[in-house]
Design a protein around this motif. Structure first.
Motif, PDB file in Angstrom:
ATOM      1  N   LEU A 142      -5.845  -3.199   6.689  1.00  0.00           N
ATOM      2  CA  LEU A 142      -5.490  -2.303   5.596  1.00  0.00           C
ATOM      3  C   LEU A 142      -6.542  -1.212   5.407  1.00  0.00           C
ATOM      4  N   VAL A 143      -7.802  -1.544   5.572  1.00  0.00           N
ATOM      5  CA  VAL A 143      -8.852  -0.516   5.500  1.00  0.00           C
ATOM      6  C   VAL A 143      -8.639   0.510   6.610  1.00  0.00           C
ATOM      7  N   LEU A 144      -8.323   0.058   7.796  1.00  0.00           N
ATOM      8  CA  LEU A 144      -8.037   0.965   8.908  1.00  0.00           C
ATOM      9  C   LEU A 144      -6.850   1.875   8.570  1.00  0.00           C
ATOM     10  N   ALA A 145      -5.788   1.286   8.049  1.00  0.00           N
ATOM     11  CA  ALA A 145      -4.611   2.070   7.671  1.00  0.00           C
ATOM     12  C   ALA A 145      -4.952   3.091   6.590  1.00  0.00           C
ATOM     13  N   MET A 146      -5.746   2.689   5.619  1.00  0.00           N
ATOM     14  CA  MET A 146      -6.109   3.612   4.535  1.00  0.00           C
ATOM     15  C   MET A 146      -6.977   4.758   5.034  1.00  0.00           C
ATOM     16  N   ALA A 147      -7.690   4.533   6.115  1.00  0.00           N
ATOM     17  CA  ALA A 147      -8.512   5.589   6.695  1.00  0.00           C
ATOM     18  C   ALA A 147      -7.693   6.556   7.540  1.00  0.00           C
ATOM     19  N   VAL A 148      -6.534   6.118   8.051  1.00  0.00           N
ATOM     20  CA  VAL A 148      -5.751   6.925   8.993  1.00  0.00           C
ATOM     21  C   VAL A 148      -4.482   7.510   8.381  1.00  0.00           C
ATOM     22  N   TRP A 149      -3.698   6.703   7.682  1.00  0.00           N
ATOM     23  CA  TRP A 149      -2.370   7.138   7.260  1.00  0.00           C
ATOM     24  C   TRP A 149      -2.341   8.383   6.378  1.00  0.00           C
TER      25      TRP A 149
END
Length: 171
Positions: free
Chosen positions: A100-107
């Motif tokens: 989720l941290v990765l997604a929040m950084a990219v999306w």
């Protein structure tokens, strides 16, 4: 390494099949979102702000499940080391947090860089993330190699949308 049933080679084969299915899922999610989900441009900010609701709801379920397992087990109620289902739930929660941290950084950036497709894509990514995390959680409890699909189905959509957004910047 042997090819006996349940051996390392068999587990690797199962994990590879699950991961490949997750990659197919990733392409299907992004293609489906781009082709079939259109939101007005003014919906960009509300969509960015709400795309993480479904993943957040899944995390609430994970935190609640782990908390309940602690509460109901005398050996771990006071913070003792986890084992069995509780340890699996902890691992799933940790990996979900990482994803989720990765997604929040990219999306959010992808939503902006993709232009008109952006809002629809990240809205679909949020729902797909939640479904994939549930598959990861269930798969891990059934047999650890079965978690591969859920992992890949969460990770690769984020990687692909990042590459797609970068492509849009370059081209």
């Amino acid at each position: 390494m042997t090819k006996k049933k349940g051996g390392v080679m068999d587990r690797r084969r199962k994990i590879s099949i699950g991961a490949a299915a997750g990659v197919v899922w990733a392409f299907a999610v992004l293609a489906g979102a781009a082709l079939f989900v259109t939101l007005p441009v003014f919906a960009l900010m509300p969509t960015i702000m709400t795309a993480f609701l479904a993943p957040g709801l899944v995390m609430i379920a994970m935190v609640a499940t782990l908390g309940n397992r602690r509460f109901l087990n005398e050996e771990i109620i006071d913070g003792g080391p986890l084992s069995g289902a509780a340890e699996i739930d902890r691992r799933v929660l940790v990996n979900t947090t990482e994803q989720l941290v990765l997604a929040m950084a990219v999306w959010p950036a992808a939503a902006v860089l993709l232009g008109p497709e952006g809002p629809g894509v990240i809205l679909v990514l949020g729902v797909a993330f939640a479904v994939a995390r549930l598959a990861f959680w269930a798969g891990y409890h059934m047999a650890p190699p079965l978690r591969a699909f859920g992992f890949a189905a969460t990770f690769y959509p984020t990687v692909l949308v990042a590459l797609w957004a970068l492509w849009r910047v370059v081209v």
